[in-house]
Write a protein that holds these residues in place. Structure first.
Motif, mmCIF file in Angstrom:
data_model
loop_
_atom_site.group_PDB
_atom_site.id
_atom_site.type_symbol
_atom_site.label_atom_id
_atom_site.label_comp_id
_atom_site.label_asym_id
_atom_site.label_seq_id
_atom_site.Cartn_x
_atom_site.Cartn_y
_atom_site.Cartn_z
ATOM 1 N N ALA A 177 0.834 -1.204 0.000
ATOM 2 C CA ALA A 177 0.000 0.000 0.000
ATOM 3 C C ALA A 177 0.872 1.258 0.000
ATOM 4 O O ALA A 177 0.615 2.208 -0.750
ATOM 5 C CB ALA A 177 -0.921 -0.005 1.215
ATOM 6 N N ILE A 178 1.946 1.232 0.828
ATOM 7 C CA ILE A 178 2.849 2.391 0.875
ATOM 8 C C ILE A 178 3.506 2.582 -0.481
ATOM 9 O O ILE A 178 3.632 3.688 -0.993
ATOM 10 C CB ILE A 178 3.941 2.178 1.949
ATOM 11 N N SER A 179 3.901 1.448 -1.073
ATOM 12 C CA SER A 179 4.547 1.477 -2.379
ATOM 13 C C SER A 179 3.633 2.117 -3.428
ATOM 14 O O SER A 179 4.081 2.904 -4.254
ATOM 15 C CB SER A 179 4.921 0.049 -2.752
ATOM 16 N N ASP A 180 2.325 1.772 -3.352
ATOM 17 C CA ASP A 180 1.356 2.356 -4.291
ATOM 18 C C ASP A 180 1.293 3.872 -4.139
ATOM 19 O O ASP A 180 1.280 4.608 -5.122
ATOM 20 C CB ASP A 180 -0.045 1.773 -4.051
ATOM 21 N N LYS A 181 1.273 4.327 -2.873
ATOM 22 C CA LYS A 181 1.225 5.779 -2.603
ATOM 23 C C LYS A 181 2.456 6.449 -3.194
ATOM 24 O O LYS A 181 2.367 7.474 -3.859
ATOM 25 C CB LYS A 181 1.195 6.035 -1.095
ATOM 26 N N LEU A 182 3.617 5.835 -2.945
ATOM 27 C CA LEU A 182 4.871 6.427 -3.401
ATOM 28 C C LEU A 182 4.961 6.443 -4.918
ATOM 29 O O LEU A 182 5.483 7.383 -5.497
ATOM 30 C CB LEU A 182 6.067 5.653 -2.824
ATOM 31 N N SER A 183 4.430 5.381 -5.562
ATOM 32 C CA SER A 183 4.575 5.349 -7.019
ATOM 33 C C SER A 183 3.744 6.457 -7.646
ATOM 34 O O SER A 183 4.075 6.951 -8.715
ATOM 35 C CB SER A 183 4.216 3.979 -7.581
#
Lengths: 238, 194
Positions: free
Chosen positions: A34-40
């Motif tokens: 989920a964090i990765s999605d936000k960052l991308s």
């Protein structure tokens, strides 16, 4: 030798770090996606060509794979042969490809090992248009692709090859194809996992049966539909 | 223990860097050998420490060193707050920075191995776990490189302490200036360390 003084040892920071990082690791595995999605979203302005996109976590860069090395061929020397079960075998130069009707697509690149680069710009010629030039014989049921690295091969059925989202690409990410991405010319099979999109494409051969490609001989699915093969459930590319 | 861990860590970093640079990747025979080297050197990382703990569990010297390294005294915190400038504090053999580096590296090795194993579980675990593990692995890879660069930087700029890591000797003046408590605690029979 050195024996520490009687002064109290203090706080067991390393023990806490090990336990704390262990918990952090579990949280990272559970919620990192989920964090990765936000960052991308944050990193989406970064071009996939930018070396940073390979380093920053969540930046959705390409992993560069090759089974052979990095063969080089200039655009002027490049030749694409179309043969096998066709009415008129042809050999197309790079310039010939540029003269054919160009197709533009902006679609994700999904690898079977899990990484995905969103919204990649592709330009090339529909495989169908090239097959129509050569004239596919009725007995042809499958297409075999060869790479000028001399090792990698791929396959498609005729129906798969005739799809509008299967192109012989000469441009990617807004520039002409680089060597590491399979330049000067590669295949891009949008609805299938990346291993179908053979790099350094040099030959197309029509045949009566599907001949499994390089990775397919090593266990990958021959019909490599994204989300419906290889035991994976990725969302299809848009 | 220090140098074998350092060696494995450099192999780990070197193999993954080589995988990002196409010409280096070809030079080392492609992705597969580098991947195997990366995975094995990573899995081996905790073993020099574990070996040390087991082999020398009766060694007064190593035991006290490891205990000291793993614990922060109030002076260590003060030293860290002064950014390592306050040498009036009576420090033991390891300063707060070295202890912080040790704590961070031990924790990071745990996290890298955990996430690394999840990254290899292609079919066992849901995809989101693998994405999460990849993300965490990458994030800590960057942190490790930054901390390690700092560690090496401090070692080079405090050359006598780096030299002592190789020669196992240290000058009395340097030791008196940086870790007085330790100097006082060195037994008479071990005075040849200076």
């Amino acid at each position: 030798m050195a024996v520490i003084s009687n002064k109290s040892l203090g706080k067991p920071v390393t023990r806490r770090a090990v336990l704390g990082f262990g918990v952090l690791g579990i949280l990272g595995i559970a919620f990192g996606s989920a964090i990765s999605d936000k960052l991308s979203g944050l990193f989406s302005k970064l071009s996939p060509n930018n070396p940073l996109s390979n380093i920053l976590p969540g930046a959705n860069g390409f992993e560069i794979y090759t089974v052979s090395g990095f063969p080089t061929e200039s655009t002027s020397a490049y030749k694409l042969s179309v043969g096998g079960l066709v009415n008129n075998p042809v050999t197309l130069s790079y310039d010939d490809l540029l003269k054919l009707k160009a197709t533009h697509m902006t679609k994700d690149f999904q690898c079977v090992t899990g990484w995905r680069v969103p919204n990649v710009k592709w330009t090339g010629v529909r495989l169908k248009d090239i097959l129509d030039i050569a004239g596919v014989k009725n007995s042809a049921r499958a297409v075999l692709f060869r790479s000028f690295d001399g090792v990698y091969t791929e396959s498609l059925t005729i129906n798969q090859a005739m799809r509008a989202d299967v192109i012989v690409a000469y441009s990617m990410l807004g520039t002409s194809l680089t060597e590491e991405h399979g330049g000067p010319v590669r295949l891009y099979v949008a609805p299938m996992y990346g291993y179908k999109s053979i790099k350094w494409l040099s030959a197309i051969e029509l045949s009566s049966t599907v001949v499994p490609g390089y990775w397919e001989n090593l266990g990958y699915a021959v019909n490599a539909w994204i989300g419906r093969s290889n035991g994976r459930s990725d969302p299809p590319v848009d | 223990m220090h140098w074998s861990t350092a060696f494995l860590m450099l192999i780990c970093i070197g193999s993954i860097v080589a995988m990002q640079i196409p010409s280096l990747m070809v030079f080392f025979g492609g992705r597969t050998p580098l991947r195997i080297v990366h995975i094995f050197s990573g899995l081996l990382l905790p073993f020099p420490l574990i070996y040390g703990f087991v082999k020398y569990k009766n060694s007064k010297f190593l035991k006290s060193d490891l205990r000291d390294l793993g614990h922060f005294s109030t002076d260590d915190f003060k030293w860290l707050k002064s950014w390592g400038k306050d040498f009036e504090l009576r420090l033991n053999k390891f300063n707060g920075g070295q202890k912080a580096n040790y704590a961070f590296m031990c924790g990071s090795i745990v996290i890298m191995i955990m996430t690394g194993i999840v990254m290899q579980s292609y079919t066992l675990l849901p995809l989101s776990f693998r994405i999460g593990a990849t993300f965490t692995h990458k994030l800590f890879a960057i942190l490790i490189v930054i901390v390690l660069a700092g560690h090496i930087g401090y070692a080079v700029f405090n050359y006598p302490s780096l030299k002592s890591m190789v020669t196992l000797r240290i000058s009395r003046d340097w030791a008196n200036a940086h870790c007085k408590d330790w100097v006082d605690s060195v037994d008479n029979e071990n005075k040849d360390i200076f």
